[in-house]
Design a protein around this motif. Structure first.
Motif: not given
Length: 250
Positions: A102-113, A200-203
């Protein structure tokens, strides 16, 4: 239509992110061996569009697996010639564990925990705890340490702690614009409450900071719960592969 360039690009990154101990090249195939720890590190995979396989080459590679005391395994990712699957079936190889990349774009919506610790190298605690939580054949922390110690790309070893107890783990590896997510695992007694999501979100956030534009990972087709989770992060199928394994001798 099969995107051979995408498959080859991700397969190359996967090979670097999850190293084996021994690599052998055979006419468009890479045979990898790592003491039997994980199929992706102990299989023959096509690395050339249209990679062919005849009886003689098949016998030769089978012998190399047997010499290493590893079950002969072919990992078919769509680059192989069309007749390869039929040849393996005729020889009794069984089709198991279909898996999606699976692949997903990194669009900046994910913040490190803030409770997820990211370390550039694997500690003995990370290896021991992750291996124990996996259990079964993947409980071999010595072999896991030997594999992850061979990673030459920039990596992040993630640990989530709750009340000072490590409860979830994961690995991110960045290479040429992509971050691969590996070994996402949660303590067995705490699964299903969203801890894996935090890893997952942090990575993904870490990968974006390191210049990646896309994240990728592997998940078994049968794992509907994990696929649903990854879907919420924007992961979509890039391609699919299956393992063809030699049946055990009677």
């Amino acid at each position: 239509m099969t995107d051979h360039n995408l498959i080859l690009g991700l397969e190359s990154r996967l090979l670097n992110a999850w190293p084996s101990f021994d690599y052998q090249a055979y006419d468009g195939w890479i045979l990898r061996l790592a003491n039997g720890y994980s199929k992706r590190a102990n299989s023959a995979t096509p690395f050339l569009a249209g990679a062919a396989l005849d009886e003689a080459l098949l016998d030769y590679m089978i012998a190399r697996f047997i010499e290493a005391n590893v079950r002969p395994t072919f990992r078919l990712n769509g680059l192989e010639a069309p007749e390869v699957g039929g040849l393996l079936a005729e020889r009794g190889f069984q089709d198991i564990e279909p898996t999606y990349v699976l692949a997903a774009p990194l669009d900046g919506d994910h913040d490190p925990d803030v409770e997820v610790l990211l370390e550039p190298e694997a500690s003995k605690h990370w290896v021991r705890d992750a291996a124990q939580s996996y259990g079964g054949d993947k409980a071999d922390d010595a072999t896991l340490l030997a594999i992850v110690s061979r990673i030459r790309q920039k990596a992040a070893f993630a640990t989530l702690r709750l009340d000072d107890r490590p409860v979830a783990w994961g690995l991110g590896v960045v290479e040429r614009g992509y971050v691969g997510l590996y070994d996402i695992v949660v303590s067995p007694d705490l699964r299903g409450i969203g801890l894996g999501r935090r890893i997952v979100g942090s990575l993904m956030a870490w990968g974006r900071r390191e210049g990646a534009h896309t994240a990728y990972l592997q998940v078994r087709e049968e794992n509907a719960i994990a696929r649903s989770l990854y879907g919420t992060f924007g992961f979509r199928p890039a391609y699919r592969y299956t393992h063809r394994v030699m049946p055990p001798r009677s």
